[in-house]
Design a protein around this motif. Sequence first.
Motif, mmCIF file in Angstrom:
data_model
loop_
_atom_site.group_PDB
_atom_site.id
_atom_site.type_symbol
_atom_site.label_atom_id
_atom_site.label_comp_id
_atom_site.label_asym_id
_atom_site.label_seq_id
_atom_site.Cartn_x
_atom_site.Cartn_y
_atom_site.Cartn_z
ATOM 1 N N VAL A 114 0.988 -1.476 0.489
ATOM 2 C CA VAL A 114 0.168 -0.155 -0.282
ATOM 3 C C VAL A 114 1.030 1.407 -0.286
ATOM 4 N N ALA A 127 -4.201 -1.609 -2.527
ATOM 5 C CA ALA A 127 -5.136 -1.788 -1.577
ATOM 6 C C ALA A 127 -5.439 -3.159 -1.568
ATOM 7 N N ASN A 175 -7.520 -0.063 3.604
ATOM 8 C CA ASN A 175 -6.264 0.658 3.381
ATOM 9 C C ASN A 175 -6.632 1.381 2.230
#
Length: 291
Positions: A114, A127, A175
């Motif tokens: 990420v 993500a 995320n």
Amino acid sequence: MSKDLEKLFAGLSGEKADLIILILTSQNIKAHAEGLHKSFDILVSSKDRQKALATIEAYYKENKYNRLKQQLQQIPISSFKSIPAFFIMGLLCLIHVSCLEYHIHEDMIFKYGVSALFILQGETYRAVTALMLHSDARHLLGNMAGLLIFGAPVISLSGFGAGPFMLLFTGTAGNLINAHFHKTAHLSIGASTSVMGAAGLLVAFRITQTGKPFRWNTLLPMIAGAVLVGMFSQGERTDVWAHVFGFLCGVLSGIFFFPLNRTINFPQKNTMALFISLLIIAAALLSATQM
């Protein structure tokens, strides 16, 4: 049933019925049980009904630990009987070992972790892919323990397809929110966002199950457990804020998900949810290879 008697409780187990009668008898309230096998009703005189209810309520207020234990036992889940949870844990372990074996660990982290900077430039697949990577063995084991403690119950409550989908959804959403929060070249990895999402989902389950959802003696043990798992799942490239956003995504999405999941019911529901989860992962991997 006698006209002078009213039903106080219904459908109790033999053990609980015995306990209720014992409590009422200690306060000079006459009561008896009717029923067969494992389902019993408690009957009391109509003039004693209010006093009996007050007595039982007072007993459970004075025995909060027993009450909490009783509530938790009513949740039909078992962390150690979820095949999908063990499959996910095995897959994460396989990915980590393979990265080390082929000496591509660092390359995988930089390409699939990420990164807020790259996600904001369109690489949203990170993500998803970051959930499958871990910095070291301690980080991996911490998240596997979290999946066993929180992820497996979510799967047991939701179904073999809907459960993994919600773990993937809360982890991915956490995320993405974290990336927009940082807006820098910040880099993080790990399934802990999904683990914290699972903890949030369990809190949401309690909120949607009880008439008085915000009792701290019900929610605090789960929140405390989530904090502990977050502490033990720390690694070199983990992020506390990702844990927080994963947990919040779990709570907020779970408040809507669990009532809908109980209402919408058709034979292919879990199969469809599992297929969608696999499709999302496949799309993320395909997008990554084209970058």
